[in-house]
Design an enzyme around this catalytic site. Structure first.
Site, PDB file in Angstrom:
ATOM      1  N   HIS A 212       0.795  -1.229   0.000  1.00  0.00           N
ATOM      2  CA  HIS A 212       0.000   0.000   0.000  1.00  0.00           C
ATOM      3  C   HIS A 212       0.827   1.279   0.000  1.00  0.00           C
ATOM      4  O   HIS A 212       0.289   2.371  -0.016  1.00  0.00           O
ATOM      5  CB  HIS A 212      -1.004   0.019   1.155  1.00  0.00           C
ATOM      6  CG  HIS A 212      -0.367   0.173   2.519  1.00  0.00           C
ATOM      7  ND1 HIS A 212       0.185  -0.885   3.184  1.00  0.00           N
ATOM      8  CD2 HIS A 212      -0.201   1.242   3.316  1.00  0.00           C
ATOM      9  CE1 HIS A 212       0.660  -0.466   4.343  1.00  0.00           C
ATOM     10  NE2 HIS A 212       0.452   0.827   4.450  1.00  0.00           N
TER      11      HIS A 212
HETATM   12  N1  UDP Z   1      -4.089  -6.324   8.513  1.00  0.00           N
HETATM   13  C1  UDP Z   1      -5.376  -6.874   8.571  1.00  0.00           C
HETATM   14  N2  UDP Z   1      -5.994  -7.226   7.412  1.00  0.00           N
HETATM   15  C2  UDP Z   1      -5.399  -7.100   6.179  1.00  0.00           C
HETATM   16  C3  UDP Z   1      -4.081  -6.543   6.129  1.00  0.00           C
HETATM   17  C4  UDP Z   1      -3.466  -6.153   7.319  1.00  0.00           C
HETATM   18  O1  UDP Z   1      -5.941  -7.019   9.658  1.00  0.00           O
HETATM   19  O2  UDP Z   1      -6.009  -7.459   5.163  1.00  0.00           O
HETATM   20  C5  UDP Z   1      -3.435  -5.901   9.785  1.00  0.00           C
HETATM   21  C6  UDP Z   1      -2.090  -6.525  10.059  1.00  0.00           C
HETATM   22  O3  UDP Z   1      -2.205  -7.733  10.761  1.00  0.00           O
HETATM   23  C7  UDP Z   1      -1.389  -5.446  10.871  1.00  0.00           C
HETATM   24  C8  UDP Z   1      -1.976  -4.157  10.366  1.00  0.00           C
HETATM   25  O4  UDP Z   1      -3.175  -4.519   9.661  1.00  0.00           O
HETATM   26  O5  UDP Z   1      -1.730  -5.595  12.242  1.00  0.00           O
HETATM   27  C9  UDP Z   1      -1.007  -3.450   9.470  1.00  0.00           C
HETATM   28  O6  UDP Z   1      -1.606  -2.384   8.861  1.00  0.00           O
HETATM   29  P1  UDP Z   1      -0.991  -1.635   7.609  1.00  0.00           P
HETATM   30  O7  UDP Z   1      -0.156  -2.557   6.818  1.00  0.00           O
HETATM   31  O8  UDP Z   1      -2.148  -0.969   6.943  1.00  0.00           O
HETATM   32  O9  UDP Z   1      -0.162  -0.471   8.282  1.00  0.00           O
HETATM   33  P2  UDP Z   1       1.369  -0.251   8.613  1.00  0.00           P
HETATM   34  O10 UDP Z   1       1.765  -1.257   9.633  1.00  0.00           O
HETATM   35  O11 UDP Z   1       2.138  -0.357   7.351  1.00  0.00           O
HETATM   36  O12 UDP Z   1       1.416   1.136   9.171  1.00  0.00           O
END
Ligand code: UDP
Length: 362
Positions: free
Chosen positions: A210
């Site tokens: 993303h």
């Molecule tokens: N996650 C989820 N469903 C999905 C993809 C990710 O529940 O389809 C969870 C994942 O387990 C983690 C979090 O979302 O806890 C990560 O979010 P994201 O990748 O959007 O944010 P980042 O960590 O990059 O800030």
């Protein structure tokens, strides 16, 4: 500090605040003078990205939803600031607690500090050094006006110290995202797609992308997906797609029998898939922490990370944003050469308790 306003706006925030709220409620039931007000900024608003997390992680309904979804970075920051200023004036707090690195984190920290309210930042001090990432700007601004720094790693402590933060404001407490993971691991839920595709353990890959650097240019996203398809052997490729990515993916019209684009999964379903996968290919930050704790090989499609411990201690490898680097990584994985990691210090499921305990003493 006993009146705490907690901010959450986007998917990773919900996962980080759940254990903090549960620890506050537990302390409250033990007669500790502490209470919270939960503010949802509305940055993520649909069920896939917000509602399901409240249900599954038993996060109580927010006291206020600012409904500031959509818009550019600046519009969103401004909208959240205007709405949160009204909220904080109407319901003053001893401390505003922000988590992570999303727009809501920075916007609410600024509002709080300007209203002379203390700011506590959970996951403070992590740095990618990459100013093209909106999250890095959010981290830098937030930490420059934070009073209490709750950190996940020694490198985060080091960054804060070298930016002049005095040692007594830094609290190395561990990782609340991992509190949620360890608590919910026994509850992971088989998603429907498991049966539909007849999946089995360690035989498939999970992809999440993303970051603007990977998904905002069509040719780049296409090149990444093509390389993954070409080098992943016979593995089904499950691709729960962030709304930002889905909008661009649609234009590409990529179809392959092993590629399964699906809607974002709920937390319990997503981590059921991750725990049993052969590999995760991602540009997320939080997921590299979860794969580290679950011992799942993880390829990060980024040139830098703010979470170096997932590489030095965990199962994560930074393979870069050049699609050409995908082939050698799959070779390594499929020949059984991927490293085995260990869990970083204090990622033990007790971080939220430490934070709440400290807040009651501050
Ligand atoms: N996650 C989820 N469903 C999905 C993809 C990710 O529940 O389809 C969870 C994942 O387990 C983690 C979090 O979302 O806890 C990560 O979010 P994201 O990748 O959007 O944010 P980042 O960590 O990059 O800030």
């Amino acid at each position: 500090m006993n009146k705490i306003t907690i901010i959450a706006g986007a998917r990773p925030n919900f996962i980080k605040i759940a254990p903090i709220i549960h620890s506050i409620l537990e302390a409250k039931s033990n007669m500790v003078a502490i209470d919270y007000r939960l503010i949802h900024t509305g940055q993520h608003y649909d069920n896939n990205m917000s509602g399901s997390f409240f249900e599954e992680l038993e996060i109580p309904t927010p006291h206020n939803n600012l409904e500031c979804g959509g818009g550019t970075q600046a519009e969103q920051t401004a909208n959240i600031m205007v709405a949160f200023e009204k909220e904080l004036l109407a319901y003053p707090a001893d401390v505003v607690l922000v988590v992570g690195d999303v727009t809501s984190t920075m916007a609410c920290a600024i509002v709080a500090q300007k209203l002379h309210t203390k700011v506590a930042h959970v996951e403070a001090g992590i740095r990618s050094g990459d100013w093209t990432m909106p999250e890095e700007i959010n981290r830098l601004v937030t930490d420059s006006i934070t009073n209490y720094f709750f950190t996940t790693s020694h490198t985060a402590n080091q960054h804060l110290k070298s930016s002049g933060i005095s040692y007594d404001k830094i609290y190395f407490v561990g990782n609340t995202m991992i509190d949620t993971l360890l608590k919910q691991r026994p509850n992971f839920k088989q998603p429907e797609i498991w049966k539909t595709l007849n999946l089995s353990r360690k035989s498939y890959a999970v992809i999440t992308l993303h970051r603007p650097s990977n998904v905002d240019e069509e040719y780049k996203l296409k090149a990444i997906i093509d390389e993954i398809i070409n080098h992943s052997g016979e593995m089904p490729l499950l691709f729960p797609m962030h709304p930002r990515t889905a909008a661009i993916f649609e234009l590409l019209n990529i179809k392959h029998s092993r590629l399964h684009p699906i809607a974002p999964l709920s937390y319990l379903e997503f981590n059921y898939l991750v725990e049993r996968s052969k590999v995760v290919i991602t540009d997320s930050g939080g997921i590299t922490e979860e794969t580290t704790v679950m011992g799942v090989p993880c390829m990060t499609l980024r040139d830098n990370t703010e979470r170096p411990e997932t590489i030095t201690e965990g199962t994560n490898e930074l393979i870069g944003t050049d699609p050409k680097s995908i082939a050698p990584s799959f070779k390594k994985l499929l020949s059984g050469q991927w490293k085995v990691g260990k869990t970083p210090e204090l990622w033990d499921g007790k971080t939220a308790k430490r934070i709440v305990n400290l807040l009651t003493k501050l």
